[in-house]
Scaffold this motif. Structure first.
Motif, mmCIF file in Angstrom:
data_model
loop_
_atom_site.group_PDB
_atom_site.id
_atom_site.type_symbol
_atom_site.label_atom_id
_atom_site.label_comp_id
_atom_site.label_asym_id
_atom_site.label_seq_id
_atom_site.Cartn_x
_atom_site.Cartn_y
_atom_site.Cartn_z
ATOM 1 N N VAL A 139 0.839 -1.198 0.000
ATOM 2 C CA VAL A 139 0.000 0.000 0.000
ATOM 3 C C VAL A 139 0.874 1.248 0.000
ATOM 4 C CG1 VAL A 139 -1.654 1.368 1.342
ATOM 5 C CG2 VAL A 139 -1.951 -1.110 1.153
ATOM 6 N N GLY A 140 0.648 2.125 -1.001
ATOM 7 C CA GLY A 140 1.190 3.473 -0.963
ATOM 8 C C GLY A 140 2.424 3.723 -1.802
ATOM 9 N N GLY A 141 2.872 4.994 -1.728
ATOM 10 C CA GLY A 141 4.061 5.438 -2.449
ATOM 11 C C GLY A 141 3.734 6.060 -3.790
ATOM 12 N N VAL A 164 -1.365 -9.788 -3.421
ATOM 13 C CA VAL A 164 -2.819 -9.960 -3.539
ATOM 14 C C VAL A 164 -3.504 -8.621 -3.765
ATOM 15 C CG1 VAL A 164 -2.840 -12.061 -2.157
ATOM 16 C CG2 VAL A 164 -3.148 -9.845 -1.022
ATOM 17 N N ALA A 165 -2.807 -7.531 -3.491
ATOM 18 C CA ALA A 165 -3.284 -6.177 -3.782
ATOM 19 C C ALA A 165 -2.081 -5.257 -3.835
ATOM 20 C CB ALA A 165 -4.270 -5.695 -2.717
ATOM 21 N N ASP A 166 -2.162 -4.241 -4.702
ATOM 22 C CA ASP A 166 -1.061 -3.289 -4.865
ATOM 23 C C ASP A 166 -1.686 -1.926 -5.141
ATOM 24 O OD1 ASP A 166 1.256 -1.930 -5.403
ATOM 25 O OD2 ASP A 166 2.075 -3.432 -6.767
ATOM 26 N N ILE A 167 -1.711 -1.062 -4.104
ATOM 27 C CA ILE A 167 -2.457 0.200 -4.180
ATOM 28 C C ILE A 167 -1.466 1.364 -4.127
ATOM 29 C CG2 ILE A 167 -4.355 1.541 -3.217
ATOM 30 C CD1 ILE A 167 -5.192 -0.981 -1.655
ATOM 31 N N PHE A 188 3.991 1.780 2.609
ATOM 32 C CA PHE A 188 5.085 2.606 2.101
ATOM 33 C C PHE A 188 5.776 3.374 3.215
ATOM 34 C CE2 PHE A 188 6.387 6.881 0.787
ATOM 35 C CZ PHE A 188 7.385 6.571 -0.125
ATOM 36 N N ASN A 189 5.025 3.844 4.216
ATOM 37 C CA ASN A 189 5.636 4.578 5.331
ATOM 38 C C ASN A 189 4.853 4.327 6.617
ATOM 39 O OD1 ASN A 189 3.371 6.301 5.283
ATOM 40 N ND2 ASN A 189 4.412 7.849 4.054
ATOM 41 N N LEU A 199 -3.789 2.681 8.515
ATOM 42 C CA LEU A 199 -4.273 1.350 8.149
ATOM 43 C C LEU A 199 -4.654 0.556 9.392
ATOM 44 C CD1 LEU A 199 -4.240 -0.485 5.365
ATOM 45 C CD2 LEU A 199 -2.553 -1.740 6.686
ATOM 46 N N MET A 200 -3.828 0.610 10.436
ATOM 47 C CA MET A 200 -4.141 -0.135 11.654
ATOM 48 C C MET A 200 -5.408 0.402 12.314
ATOM 49 S SD MET A 200 -0.521 -1.317 13.378
ATOM 50 C CE MET A 200 0.181 0.293 13.664
ATOM 51 N N SER A 201 -5.595 1.717 12.273
ATOM 52 C CA SER A 201 -6.839 2.292 12.805
ATOM 53 C C SER A 201 -8.046 1.796 12.013
ATOM 54 C CB SER A 201 -6.776 3.823 12.751
ATOM 55 O OG SER A 201 -5.782 4.318 13.604
#
Length: 348
Positions: free
Chosen positions: A198-200, A226-229, A258-259, A266-268
């Motif tokens: 995720v990200g970047g 499985v996913a690339d966002i 990414f950071n 994401l955890m939230s």
């Protein structure tokens, strides 16, 4: 409270106290006053004290423009970063500032938000103020020609955190390919096979290199994401990404962010969706910003050398301002994996 009269303000500006006035009142030379105001030990302690006390009493303000005309130096360095609200950039900036202040430089900071027009405008203003140098984390869209133009105008440049292909100026940043490869390999070693990224911003060197490190580790293990966002950067982006991850045909057991800021969001988002980060879904970040260790769960991440980058960037820009050769061309700071609670073992 009565506002100041504009005419009084204008007259006050015209009556700005000068070094000559201070010198005449104290019956010393203007050179003595100048040295005393800079606390130079060449002037006796008693004289320094008298000069500084009178300057304060009379409201003397240092005239940087006049000093610049005498010395061809302003002792100003501009620092341009992507996002001062991101703790990582704040840490890099703090290190640059601390090092340059030791040598008497004043730092001006710009937050370009990945808008090339904002970056160019700030650089233009810096050059109009005759700034001595520029430390820049280049905006999305910055080209070699942009950097060359700044240098041709007489402003030394050092690049941090991101590269600009072909730019002939010193650059210092973390080894993003290696760091992301190591953290992805860590998840694979913990049994994860359904891994998302995720990200970047993929058109920047950091976005491109971190994604490349992730993909190299996945390919070596015979896996595909499985996913690339792409193109996500903030906590809000991280929270919003949860819906897309949960809607994917294969549910990720681990998410490589990414950071750190993205990982926090994401955890939230996972917690709001009823999932436990570090237990139901492993999450990793990147940068090891302040707070990543105290987050719940403590975030597995990569220490990305914010202090080292700031110190080396300051060293390079000081050399260029002094007319000396740059101490390096391109420097990569080695990453350090920080293993914590958020990178759970894959569920059976």
């Amino acid at each position: 409270m009565v506002p100041p009269n504009p005419d009084d303000v204008r007259r006050s500006r015209r009556r700005r106290i000068t070094l000559s006035q201070l010198a005449a009142q104290l019956d010393v030379s203007t050179a003595t006053v100048s040295l005393a105001l800079r606390d130079n030990p060449a002037v006796s302690a008693d004289t320094r004290k008298r000069v500084q006390a009178l300057a304060k009493e009379m409201g003397y303000i240092y005239n940087r423009q006049a000093a610049s005309l005498r010395t061809a130096r302003t002792d100003i360095v501009g620092v341009v970063v992507h996002d001062v609200l991101n703790p990582y950039f704040a840490e890099v900036f703090r290190a640059v500032e601390a090092e340059l202040e030791k040598n008497g430089f004043t730092i001006l900071i710009c937050n370009h938000r990945d808008e090339i027009a904002r970056q160019r405008n700030f650089v233009k203003v810096l050059q109009q103020q005759n700034a001595d140098g520029l430390v820049i984390c280049p905006s999305l869209g910055t080209t070699r020609e942009d950097i060359d133009e700044i240098v041709r105008a007489g402003t030394p440049v050092t690049i941090i955190c991101r590269d600009v292909d072909g730019a002939a100026v010193p650059s210092v940043r973390g080894d993003d390919v290696r760091g992301m490869h190591e953290i992805t390999a860590h998840l694979i070693a913990r049994g994860h096979r359904a891994i998302a990224f995720v990200g970047g911003r993929r058109h920047t060197s950091s976005g491109r290199d971190r994604h490349a490190g992730f993909m190299a580790a996945m390919t070596e293990a015979g896996l595909s994401p499985v996913a690339d966002i792409p193109e996500l950067m903030s906590q809000g982006d991280g929270r919003a990404a949860v819906d897309e991850l949960l809607a994917a045909p294969v549910r990720a057991t681990a998410v490589v962010c990414f950071n750190d800021v993205l990982a926090f969001g994401l955890m939230s988002g996972l917690q709001k969706a009823g999932l436990r980060p570090g237990i139901d879904v492993a999450v990793t970040g990147y940068d090891d910003v302040d707070g990543s260790e105290s987050w719940s769960p403590a975030l597995t991440t990569v220490k990305n050398g914010s202090d080292e980058i700031g110190i080396e960037a300051a060293r390079a820009i000081r050399a260029l301002i002094a007319g000396d050769p740059a101490p390096f061309e391109h420097m990569l700071i080695p990453p350090k994996l920080e293993l914590r609670d958020s990178s759970a073992i894959a569920p059976a």
